[in-house]
Design an enzyme around this catalytic site. Sequence first.
Site, PDB file in Angstrom:
ATOM      1  N   SER A 102      -6.818   6.683  26.239  1.00 37.89           N
ATOM      2  CA  SER A 102      -6.494   7.436  27.437  1.00 37.89           C
ATOM      3  C   SER A 102      -5.211   8.072  27.412  1.00 37.89           C
ATOM      4  CB  SER A 102      -6.474   6.302  28.769  1.00 37.89           C
ATOM      5  OG  SER A 102      -5.504   6.916  29.715  1.00 37.89           O
ATOM      6  N   TYR A 152      -4.109  -1.013  33.604  1.00 37.06           N
ATOM      7  CA  TYR A 152      -4.932   0.357  32.924  1.00 37.06           C
ATOM      8  C   TYR A 152      -4.157   0.906  31.870  1.00 37.06           C
ATOM      9  CZ  TYR A 152      -7.918   4.102  32.084  1.00 37.06           C
ATOM     10  OH  TYR A 152      -8.879   5.275  31.644  1.00 37.06           O
TER      11      TYR A 152
HETATM   12  C1  GCO Z   1      -5.472   7.721  36.772  1.00 33.70           C
HETATM   13  C2  GCO Z   1      -6.773   8.103  36.020  1.00 33.70           C
HETATM   14  C3  GCO Z   1      -6.362   8.057  34.568  1.00 33.70           C
HETATM   15  C4  GCO Z   1      -7.531   8.762  33.743  1.00 33.70           C
HETATM   16  C5  GCO Z   1      -7.403   8.828  32.411  1.00 33.70           C
HETATM   17  C6  GCO Z   1      -6.275   9.655  32.121  1.00 33.70           C
HETATM   18  O1  GCO Z   1      -5.707   6.997  37.855  1.00 33.70           O
HETATM   19  O2  GCO Z   1      -4.351   8.104  36.465  1.00 33.70           O
HETATM   20  O3  GCO Z   1      -7.665   7.313  36.473  1.00 33.70           O
HETATM   21  O4  GCO Z   1      -6.137   6.881  34.201  1.00 33.70           O
HETATM   22  O5  GCO Z   1      -8.693   8.179  34.147  1.00 33.70           O
HETATM   23  O6  GCO Z   1      -7.383   7.607  31.824  1.00 33.70           O
HETATM   24  O7  GCO Z   1      -6.423   9.886  30.588  1.00 33.70           O
END
Ligand code: GCO
Length: 255
Positions: free
Chosen positions: A146, A159
């Site tokens: 990501s 994440y």
């Molecule tokens: C967020 C998004 C990001 C994108 C992606 C960007 O909440 O900022 O979900 O995480 O999904 O991963 O590369």
Amino acid sequence: MSLELFSLAGKTALITGSSRGLGRAFAEGLAAAGATVILNGTNSERLSQACKEMSDAGMKVDMSLFDVTDEAAIRAAFDRFDAAGTQIDILINNAGIQFRKPMLELDTADWQRVIDTNLTSAFMIGREAAKRMVKRGHGKIVNIGSLTSELARATVAPYTVAKGGIKMLTKAMAAEWGEYGLQANAIGPGYMLTDMNEALTSNPEFDAWVKARTPARRWGRPDELIGTAIYLCSDASNYVNGQIIYADGGMISVL
Ligand code: GCO
């Protein structure tokens, strides 16, 4: 030199979290390049529907229902592949969830759930696939990172940490498995038009921010990741290992 380098004919690819979103795009793209694709998910109805749609479209497709956070289920799935003589030549560790909350309010259980789904799963499934790939002397592993593999955004700490871990797990896989003929690389998608991002695309301020912050001035479409995936899953990338390729409209390259 021919485009045969990019052919996946005769290869079997397991793609986790592939009944929809980016995973479904990867599955359709690899199938179009000649691979037999094995879809994965935890929702039997959604997975069967995706499998039927792709089969009806003439693609070589199968499915394997297992939870990517369940080690016993992962091992059982690979035992089933072994028993059926199914050789996983390509693994795309795509499965992932998002959970947006400031860390001061974040429950540890929610933190752990994201880490387990987005990072530990890639280790567990990568290990099972690599055990078999090492014996054969070849294999392709593509982990889905990501923009948050490099940069943090407030409210998505687990994440971000998981995706940062995906970048370094990819390098660790290259470090340990490169000598056996495996290549492990990653794709770093930008802000993509997916169900997971629906809360963002439907937010006018966030939508405006993404468009202003991205040189392409737009969100990405899942199908725009397929070319990078085929490249990293094919012989065209046999001397590429431990890399992460950002398909993000240029966002990560600019202030
Ligand atoms: C967020 C998004 C990001 C994108 C992606 C960007 O909440 O900022 O979900 O995480 O999904 O991963 O590369």
